[in-house]
Enzyme design. Structure first.
Site, PDB file in Angstrom:
ATOM      1  N   LYS A 163       0.859  -1.194   0.000  1.00 24.25           N
ATOM      2  CA  LYS A 163       0.000   0.000   0.000  1.00 24.25           C
ATOM      3  C   LYS A 163       0.891   1.240   0.000  1.00 24.25           C
ATOM      4  O   LYS A 163       1.786   1.362   0.849  1.00 24.25           O
ATOM      5  CB  LYS A 163      -0.890   0.002   1.248  1.00 24.25           C
ATOM      6  CG  LYS A 163      -1.939  -1.107   1.260  1.00 24.25           C
ATOM      7  CD  LYS A 163      -3.055  -0.851   0.256  1.00 24.25           C
ATOM      8  CE  LYS A 163      -4.241  -1.775   0.504  1.00 24.25           C
ATOM      9  NZ  LYS A 163      -5.297  -1.624  -0.490  1.00 24.25           N
ATOM     10  N   ASP A 188      -0.426  -0.590  -4.410  1.00 22.76           N
ATOM     11  CA  ASP A 188      -1.839  -0.192  -4.463  1.00 22.76           C
ATOM     12  C   ASP A 188      -1.970   1.162  -3.778  1.00 22.76           C
ATOM     13  O   ASP A 188      -1.633   1.306  -2.606  1.00 22.76           O
ATOM     14  CB  ASP A 188      -2.709  -1.248  -3.754  1.00 22.76           C
ATOM     15  CG  ASP A 188      -4.207  -0.952  -3.881  1.00 22.76           C
ATOM     16  OD1 ASP A 188      -4.572   0.072  -4.509  1.00 22.76           O
ATOM     17  OD2 ASP A 188      -5.010  -1.747  -3.351  1.00 22.76           O
ATOM     18  N   GLU A 213      -1.863  -0.179  -8.742  1.00 19.52           N
ATOM     19  CA  GLU A 213      -3.315  -0.311  -8.653  1.00 19.52           C
ATOM     20  C   GLU A 213      -3.943   1.017  -8.229  1.00 19.52           C
ATOM     21  O   GLU A 213      -3.509   1.644  -7.268  1.00 19.52           O
ATOM     22  CB  GLU A 213      -3.621  -1.406  -7.618  1.00 19.52           C
ATOM     23  CG  GLU A 213      -5.082  -1.762  -7.443  1.00 19.52           C
ATOM     24  CD  GLU A 213      -5.249  -2.941  -6.476  1.00 19.52           C
ATOM     25  OE1 GLU A 213      -4.291  -3.714  -6.266  1.00 19.52           O
ATOM     26  OE2 GLU A 213      -6.354  -3.089  -5.913  1.00 19.52           O
ATOM     27  N   ASP A 238      -9.058  -0.949  -9.776  1.00 18.04           N
ATOM     28  CA  ASP A 238      -9.842  -1.628  -8.737  1.00 18.04           C
ATOM     29  C   ASP A 238     -11.158  -0.848  -8.549  1.00 18.04           C
ATOM     30  O   ASP A 238     -12.161  -1.145  -9.216  1.00 18.04           O
ATOM     31  CB  ASP A 238      -8.993  -1.673  -7.447  1.00 18.04           C
ATOM     32  CG  ASP A 238      -9.722  -2.206  -6.226  1.00 18.04           C
ATOM     33  OD1 ASP A 238     -10.907  -2.524  -6.313  1.00 18.04           O
ATOM     34  OD2 ASP A 238      -9.097  -2.310  -5.139  1.00 18.04           O
ATOM     35  N   LYS A 262     -13.171  -7.938  -8.164  1.00 20.86           N
ATOM     36  CA  LYS A 262     -13.688  -8.302  -6.840  1.00 20.86           C
ATOM     37  C   LYS A 262     -15.163  -8.622  -7.002  1.00 20.86           C
ATOM     38  O   LYS A 262     -15.930  -7.785  -7.506  1.00 20.86           O
ATOM     39  CB  LYS A 262     -13.538  -7.140  -5.852  1.00 20.86           C
ATOM     40  CG  LYS A 262     -12.116  -6.888  -5.401  1.00 20.86           C
ATOM     41  CD  LYS A 262     -12.067  -5.821  -4.325  1.00 20.86           C
ATOM     42  CE  LYS A 262     -10.625  -5.462  -4.025  1.00 20.86           C
ATOM     43  NZ  LYS A 262     -10.512  -4.262  -3.169  1.00 20.86           N
TER      44      LYS A 262
HETATM   45  O1  OSB Z   1      -7.824  -1.767  -2.365  1.00 19.42           O
HETATM   46  O2  OSB Z   1      -7.570  -3.825  -2.810  1.00 19.42           O
HETATM   47  C1  OSB Z   1      -7.910  -2.928  -2.033  1.00 19.42           C
HETATM   48  C2  OSB Z   1      -8.697  -4.500   1.331  1.00 19.42           C
HETATM   49  C3  OSB Z   1      -9.826  -3.814   1.676  1.00 19.42           C
HETATM   50  C4  OSB Z   1     -10.328  -2.853   0.827  1.00 19.42           C
HETATM   51  C5  OSB Z   1      -9.669  -2.556  -0.351  1.00 19.42           C
HETATM   52  C6  OSB Z   1      -8.522  -3.234  -0.718  1.00 19.42           C
HETATM   53  C7  OSB Z   1      -8.022  -4.206   0.160  1.00 19.42           C
HETATM   54  C8  OSB Z   1      -6.813  -4.936  -0.166  1.00 19.42           C
HETATM   55  C9  OSB Z   1      -6.832  -6.437  -0.141  1.00 19.42           C
HETATM   56  O3  OSB Z   1      -5.805  -4.360  -0.495  1.00 19.42           O
HETATM   57  C10 OSB Z   1      -6.587  -7.047   1.177  1.00 19.42           C
HETATM   58  C11 OSB Z   1      -6.865  -8.529   1.178  1.00 19.42           C
HETATM   59  O4  OSB Z   1      -8.006  -8.925   1.465  1.00 19.42           O
HETATM   60  O5  OSB Z   1      -5.966  -9.322   0.920  1.00 19.42           O
HETATM   61 MG    MG Z   2      -7.094  -1.960  -4.345  1.00 23.52          MG
END
Ligand code: OSB
Ligand code: MG
Length: 368
Positions: A163, A188, A213, A238, A262
């Protein structure tokens, strides 16, 4: 399908450690489990993946409960279906609220697969016996990120998602690259940049990321297309992709080279599969995203990720990545970086009723 009742369970479990992004911290995960039972007593399970607050999308646990209670369950009562793919039409009169729709839709897919004595992966057209597993590093310091990477590397994870935001991106990625020059990493941003940051985003090219991302706004397709022309790193979308048409437009505009699918964000398995099929045809890479989910949604993700287009590791990690004890049996495990696809009918995992009761916050029953 002769549905006789629906149960809704609201649950809440603390995460092993806080999940930190520039948008805030997730320390406790509230969620919704939907159980759909038919006249013969067979049941299917789905999970609502909205969070307690609307930081990632506009939905919340409470809005999901409202939609299920006041609109979606009544619609299903009024419109008997033969096959789960009919649900997207049944729910069409309700704008968005995709995570609420998905909670119910995925439960019906599980029930349908069980009634056909077939694993859900096979019902969806999956071809894999195992899927590669990736994991997310979401913490507030380089030291913690490096410790987490070392730990996850030891557990065999094949891809690491970091992140990032403009406050720590270059420092954090430099530190990681110093210790791991060749590690398959991606970043991300959860919409933490704007086009004003274009030089900063170009500078990220040097880190050899698999992709970045959602750098720009959560609802944008146009500016991502401008950005993708300026940066070498592939852009993955995303938040911006909530419908099939969003995916089509993103591909037509050149907004991204990769899509994170997702199930909850796009309103269910049917829409997720449509987006997958389109991307496969257009040569756009896809992978399965994560929502810090409990075992039921994790199981649905595993089934989806067996489709032929899911060629790169997604955010499908072990139950133990987030939970001391998950609500499914067996838990999802990652062995040498892979998750085995269950061969039992439906999602192929049982509900751990004892654990479900331990973390239960509220329960509702809807007889048909
Ligand atoms: O932005 O992909 C995202 C988790 C919660 C909300 C948004 C995101 C995420 C993650 C994935 O980054 C975490 C996971 O479940 O492995
Ligand atoms: Mg994401």
């Amino acid at each position: 399908m002769r549905i006789s009742s629906i149960q809704i369970y609201v649950i809440k479990m603390p995460l092993k450690s806080p999940f930190l992004t520039h948008l805030g911290a997730v320390t406790d995960r509230e969620g919704i489990i939907v159980k759909v039972t038919d006249l013969d007593g067979a049941s299917g399970y789905g999970e609502g993946v909205a969070f307690s607050s609307p930081w990632y999308t506009e939905e919340t646990v409470q809005t999901s409960l409202h939609m299920l209670n006041d609109f979606l369950i009544p619609l299903l009562k009024k419109n008997p279906i033969q096959h789960p793919k009919e649900l997207s039409k049944v729910f069409q009169s309700i704008r968005r609220n995709n995570m609420a729709k998905s909670a119910l839709e995925t439960a019906v897919w599980d029930l349908y697969a069980k009634r056909n004595s077939t694993p859900l992966s096979k019902i969806l057209g999956g071809i894999r016996e195992k899927i590669p597993s990736g994991v997310v590093v979401a913490t507030d310091s380089s030291v913690k990120a490096l410790t987490q990477i070392e730990d996850y590397l030891g557990q065999g994870y094949q891809r690491f998602k970091i992140k990032i935001h403009p406050g720590q991106d270059i420092t954090l990625l430099s530190e990681i690259r110093r210790s791991y020059p060749e590690l398959p990493i991606m970043a991300d941003a959860n919409s933490s940049y704007t086009l004003k940051d274009i030089d900063r985003l170009k500078a990220l090219d040097e880190f050899n990321l698999l992709m970045i991302e959602q750098p720009l706004a959560f609802d944008d397709l146009i500016e991502h297309a401008i950005l993708q022309k300026e940066v070498k790193t592939p852009i993955c979308l995303d938040e911006s992709i909530v419908t099939f048409d969003d995916a089509r437009k993103a591909v037509e505009y050149g907004s991204c080279q990769v899509i994170n699918i997702k199930v909850g964000r796009v309103g269910g398995l049917y829409e997720a599969k449509r987006i997958h099929d389109y991307c496969l045809e257009k040569n756009i890479k896809v992978w399965c995203g994560g929502m810090i989910e409990f075992g039921v949604s994790r199981a649905h993700n595993i089934a989806l990720a067996t489709l032929p287009g899911f060629t790169i590791p997604g955010d499908i990690s072990a139950s133990s990545r987030f939970w001391d004890e998950d609500i499914i049996f067996p838990e999802v495990i990652v062995e040498n970086g892979w998750v085995k696809i269950p061969t039992e009918p439906g999602i192929g995992f049982q509900i751990n009723e004892k654990r479900l009761r331990e973390i239960l916050v509220a329960e509702r029953n809807y007889p048909f």
